[in-house]
Design a protein around this motif. Structure first.
Motif, short mmCIF file in Angstrom:
data_model
loop_
_atom_site.label_atom_id
_atom_site.label_comp_id
_atom_site.label_asym_id
_atom_site.label_seq_id
_atom_site.Cartn_x
_atom_site.Cartn_y
_atom_site.Cartn_z
N CYS A 22 0.62 -0.89 -0.47
CA CYS A 22 -0.21 -0.29 -0.18
C CYS A 22 0.82 1.55 0.01
N ILE A 59 -7.26 0.25 -4.14
CA ILE A 59 -7.86 0.99 -3.75
C ILE A 59 -7.24 1.97 -2.69
N GLY A 60 -5.60 1.31 -2.61
CA GLY A 60 -4.50 2.01 -1.62
C GLY A 60 -4.80 3.36 -2.02
N LEU A 62 -7.44 4.91 -3.77
CA LEU A 62 -8.95 5.30 -3.00
C LEU A 62 -8.54 6.20 -1.87
N LEU A 63 -7.73 5.34 -1.16
CA LEU A 63 -7.82 5.38 0.34
C LEU A 63 -6.22 6.26 1.35
N MET A 64 -5.53 6.87 -0.02
CA MET A 64 -4.65 7.64 0.31
C MET A 64 -5.73 9.22 -0.11
N LEU A 66 -8.60 9.27 -0.41
CA LEU A 66 -9.56 10.42 1.32
C LEU A 66 -8.58 10.74 2.45
N ALA A 67 -7.69 10.07 2.81
CA ALA A 67 -7.03 10.46 3.91
C ALA A 67 -6.73 11.96 3.58
#
Length: 119
Positions: A22, A59-60, A62-64, A66-67
């Motif tokens: 990730c 996914i990584g 998108l999460l990054m 979002l963060a």
């Protein structure tokens, strides 16, 4: 004589590793896409690894995103900065506080900072 097994695509392996770890999700995504193209062209194995690397990297990413967009990354960074910059530390003792050492010696535990008050 049996044929040697078809090699596994190196880009597919790299995409899977970067997707699992990730970090650098964009790199994992690009390597996965390039790996799929090479697999199709050369007939190598590793299609599942390339697809898994693409999915995990997406996914990584998108999460990054979002963060960063919600301020969660800033909150984490502020917490690290506050903990690192706070006065004292785990083993600091203020004047007047007591502590015990395992063998009764202060060798390696105590350091004097500042002046000592007398009388």
């Amino acid at each position: 004589m049996p044929q040697p097994p078809v090699p596994v695509n190196g880009l597919a392996i790299a995409a899977l590793v970067l997707g699992v770890l990730c970090f650098l999700p964009g790199v994992g995504l690009v390597l996965g896409i390039l790996g799929l193209a090479q697999i199709r062209k050369k007939g190598e194995r590793g299609r599942g690894m390339a697809v898994a690397g693409i999915v995990l990297s997406a996914i990584g990413a998108l999460l990054m995103a979002l963060a960063f967009s919600t301020g969660g990354a800033r909150d984490v960074w502020d917490g690290f900065r506050d903990a690192a910059g706070s006065a004292g530390g785990t083993f600091s003792v203020d004047e007047g506080e007591c502590f015990d050492t395992p063998d009764g010696s202060l060798e390696g535990y105590a350091a004097t900072t500042g002046t000592r008050r007398t009388g």
